[in-house]
Design an enzyme around this catalytic site. Sequence first.
Site, PDB file in Angstrom:
ATOM      1  N   ARG A 164       0.813  -1.214   0.000  1.00  0.00           N
ATOM      2  CA  ARG A 164       0.000   0.000   0.000  1.00  0.00           C
ATOM      3  C   ARG A 164       0.854   1.277   0.000  1.00  0.00           C
ATOM      4  O   ARG A 164       0.519   2.269   0.646  1.00  0.00           O
ATOM      5  CB  ARG A 164      -0.953   0.041   1.209  1.00  0.00           C
ATOM      6  CG  ARG A 164      -2.029  -1.025   1.216  1.00  0.00           C
ATOM      7  CD  ARG A 164      -2.967  -0.870   0.015  1.00  0.00           C
ATOM      8  NE  ARG A 164      -4.141  -1.704   0.156  1.00  0.00           N
ATOM      9  CZ  ARG A 164      -4.202  -2.994  -0.203  1.00  0.00           C
ATOM     10  NH1 ARG A 164      -3.150  -3.579  -0.749  1.00  0.00           N
ATOM     11  NH2 ARG A 164      -5.314  -3.671  -0.054  1.00  0.00           N
ATOM     12  N   SER A 236     -10.964  -0.684   2.652  1.00  0.00           N
ATOM     13  CA  SER A 236     -10.316  -0.825   3.964  1.00  0.00           C
ATOM     14  C   SER A 236      -9.953   0.564   4.478  1.00  0.00           C
ATOM     15  O   SER A 236      -9.271   1.320   3.778  1.00  0.00           O
ATOM     16  CB  SER A 236      -9.023  -1.620   3.846  1.00  0.00           C
ATOM     17  OG  SER A 236      -9.266  -2.909   3.357  1.00  0.00           O
ATOM     18  N   GLU A 332      -5.713   4.008   5.800  1.00  0.00           N
ATOM     19  CA  GLU A 332      -5.267   3.702   4.443  1.00  0.00           C
ATOM     20  C   GLU A 332      -5.575   4.854   3.480  1.00  0.00           C
ATOM     21  O   GLU A 332      -4.732   5.220   2.675  1.00  0.00           O
ATOM     22  CB  GLU A 332      -5.900   2.402   3.940  1.00  0.00           C
ATOM     23  CG  GLU A 332      -5.177   1.911   2.717  1.00  0.00           C
ATOM     24  CD  GLU A 332      -5.916   0.813   2.010  1.00  0.00           C
ATOM     25  OE1 GLU A 332      -5.311  -0.236   1.848  1.00  0.00           O
ATOM     26  OE2 GLU A 332      -7.055   0.990   1.595  1.00  0.00           O
TER      27      GLU A 332
HETATM   28  N1  EPU Z   1     -11.086 -10.594   9.981  1.00  0.00           N
HETATM   29  C1  EPU Z   1     -11.706 -10.375  11.180  1.00  0.00           C
HETATM   30  N2  EPU Z   1     -12.869  -9.653  11.207  1.00  0.00           N
HETATM   31  C2  EPU Z   1     -13.419  -9.156  10.072  1.00  0.00           C
HETATM   32  C3  EPU Z   1     -12.807  -9.398   8.825  1.00  0.00           C
HETATM   33  C4  EPU Z   1     -11.632 -10.113   8.809  1.00  0.00           C
HETATM   34  O1  EPU Z   1     -11.238 -10.800  12.234  1.00  0.00           O
HETATM   35  O2  EPU Z   1     -14.462  -8.487  10.169  1.00  0.00           O
HETATM   36  C5  EPU Z   1      -9.821 -11.327   9.977  1.00  0.00           C
HETATM   37  C6  EPU Z   1      -9.965 -12.777   9.560  1.00  0.00           C
HETATM   38  O3  EPU Z   1      -9.152 -13.549  10.389  1.00  0.00           O
HETATM   39  C7  EPU Z   1      -9.402 -12.812   8.154  1.00  0.00           C
HETATM   40  C8  EPU Z   1      -8.372 -11.696   8.208  1.00  0.00           C
HETATM   41  O4  EPU Z   1      -8.922 -10.727   9.090  1.00  0.00           O
HETATM   42  O5  EPU Z   1      -8.819 -14.030   7.883  1.00  0.00           O
HETATM   43  C9  EPU Z   1      -8.104 -11.066   6.861  1.00  0.00           C
HETATM   44  O6  EPU Z   1      -9.348 -10.575   6.315  1.00  0.00           O
HETATM   45  P1  EPU Z   1      -9.542 -10.367   4.748  1.00  0.00           P
HETATM   46  O7  EPU Z   1      -9.207 -11.634   4.068  1.00  0.00           O
HETATM   47  O8  EPU Z   1     -10.871  -9.794   4.485  1.00  0.00           O
HETATM   48  O9  EPU Z   1      -8.414  -9.363   4.345  1.00  0.00           O
HETATM   49  P2  EPU Z   1      -7.933  -7.989   5.013  1.00  0.00           P
HETATM   50  O10 EPU Z   1      -6.512  -8.175   5.446  1.00  0.00           O
HETATM   51  O11 EPU Z   1      -8.864  -7.519   6.066  1.00  0.00           O
HETATM   52  C10 EPU Z   1      -6.920  -7.052   2.799  1.00  0.00           C
HETATM   53  C11 EPU Z   1      -6.953  -5.771   2.025  1.00  0.00           C
HETATM   54  C12 EPU Z   1      -8.218  -5.666   1.198  1.00  0.00           C
HETATM   55  C13 EPU Z   1      -8.297  -6.860   0.260  1.00  0.00           C
HETATM   56  C14 EPU Z   1      -8.248  -8.145   1.091  1.00  0.00           C
HETATM   57  C15 EPU Z   1      -8.174  -9.368   0.219  1.00  0.00           C
HETATM   58  C16 EPU Z   1      -5.680  -4.170   3.348  1.00  0.00           C
HETATM   59  C17 EPU Z   1      -5.734  -2.952   4.198  1.00  0.00           C
HETATM   60  N3  EPU Z   1      -6.855  -4.628   2.923  1.00  0.00           N
HETATM   61  O12 EPU Z   1      -7.974  -6.995   3.754  1.00  0.00           O
HETATM   62  O13 EPU Z   1      -8.103  -4.490   0.402  1.00  0.00           O
HETATM   63  O14 EPU Z   1      -9.491  -6.828  -0.511  1.00  0.00           O
HETATM   64  O15 EPU Z   1      -7.061  -8.157   1.919  1.00  0.00           O
HETATM   65  O16 EPU Z   1      -6.933  -9.465  -0.364  1.00  0.00           O
HETATM   66  O17 EPU Z   1      -4.605  -4.682   3.068  1.00  0.00           O
HETATM   67  C18 EPU Z   1      -8.664  -2.164   0.365  1.00  0.00           C
HETATM   68  O18 EPU Z   1      -7.441  -1.938   0.391  1.00  0.00           O
HETATM   69  O19 EPU Z   1      -9.498  -1.228   0.317  1.00  0.00           O
HETATM   70  C19 EPU Z   1      -9.132  -3.545   0.418  1.00  0.00           C
HETATM   71  C20 EPU Z   1     -10.417  -3.849   0.488  1.00  0.00           C
END
Ligand code: EPU
Length: 349
Positions: A164, A236, A332
């Site tokens: 990012r 995010s 972000e």
């Molecule tokens: N989780 C929770 N609670 C929640 C959602 C998720 O505890 O409400 C935990 C779960 O353990 C899950 C982990 O967080 O396994 C990761 O969640 P997720 O797979 O949704 O990915 P993220 O790390 O929260 C990142 C990116 C997203 C991208 C997804 C998929 C960032 C800041 N965000 O989210 O990007 O779509 O991975 O690759 O790195 C964005 O940048 O706007 C965005 C949506």
Amino acid sequence: MVITENASLLALNTFRVEARARYLVTLDALEDIPNFLADERFQNLPRLILGGGSNILLRDDFPGVILHVALKGIELLGEDDAQRYLAVAAGEDWHELVRYTVEHGWAGLENLSLIPGTVGAAPVQNIGAYGVEFAEVCAAVDVVDMTTGQAGIITAVDCRFAYRDSRFKQEPGRYLITSVLLRLPKRFVPKLDYPGVREALANAEITPRAVSDAICTVRRSKLPGLEADQPGSAGSFFQNPLISLEQAAKLRELYPNSPSWDVADQQVKLSAAWLIEQCGWKGRRLGDAGVYAKHALVLVNHGHATGAELWALAEQIMQSVQVRFGVSLQPEPVVLPLPSSATATNGAT
Ligand code: EPU
């Protein structure tokens, strides 16, 4: 170039907050850049370059000039045995570009489906999702250096892409991105390891288009879309924090179930969504400013929240994560005016 004074920015930010700019300049031709730079009205005013407004929180009116990049065009510049080179103007919609490529059967962008915003915004924060980052498909970025008015090309290596992050984020306002040069691999290597992607593909033949469809399904199940019936958001709202191995070890001792991933440079990435959910924020709202019920990392505008209200919610979340876990969350999106707390660094737990 279209110039509007005291312009509403409501339709130009995906949070859908009402804010005004002293000047809004819509740039639809490269030839207008020298006119823009020479215009006396804009000298000595703060300047913001805006694409689709999908990565910004406007806490207040903007007292300067907003340059809205609306340059259009997609051109296949050439190909060799291994890759295709595609030049895409900065004002093109990112997801429409992804669909254009998968409709042609071209691979490379399918995992980046449904990311809101424009093509010119993609390099700025090195968009990434479901195991792929923009950096992997970028050959170069065409820019105009706004300090000199000179056009130039910045190769992918010199873009200094990281999670990012990029030189465009580190030197805000210096470069106007006019187009990007994509390098799309001819060999299709599907990336399906992200939880839920294989399931969403079901028994479909694995093509770039089928993977794009599956990513859309997974994304829609967790994140708000841009349709009018969806709450306003900027995806995010917080980055996943990077902490030291030592701090991560302490955290794992206290919270053995906390998700974390080892990354390069002796750092560990934590899940900001998990930290926020543990603090009880998921689905909560303060007036019209809320935390999305399906994903704790997303702040949403349920109707008429102001940018200041959304920021007040963000600050409360950052504070409770700091107090409980000793971890500083970083927003972000670009938050304007820039808050002093946004530059805090992670301390020890
Ligand atoms: N989780 C929770 N609670 C929640 C959602 C998720 O505890 O409400 C935990 C779960 O353990 C899950 C982990 O967080 O396994 C990761 O969640 P997720 O797979 O949704 O990915 P993220 O790390 O929260 C990142 C990116 C997203 C991208 C997804 C998929 C960032 C800041 N965000 O989210 O990007 O779509 O991975 O690759 O790195 C964005 O940048 O706007 C965005 C949506």
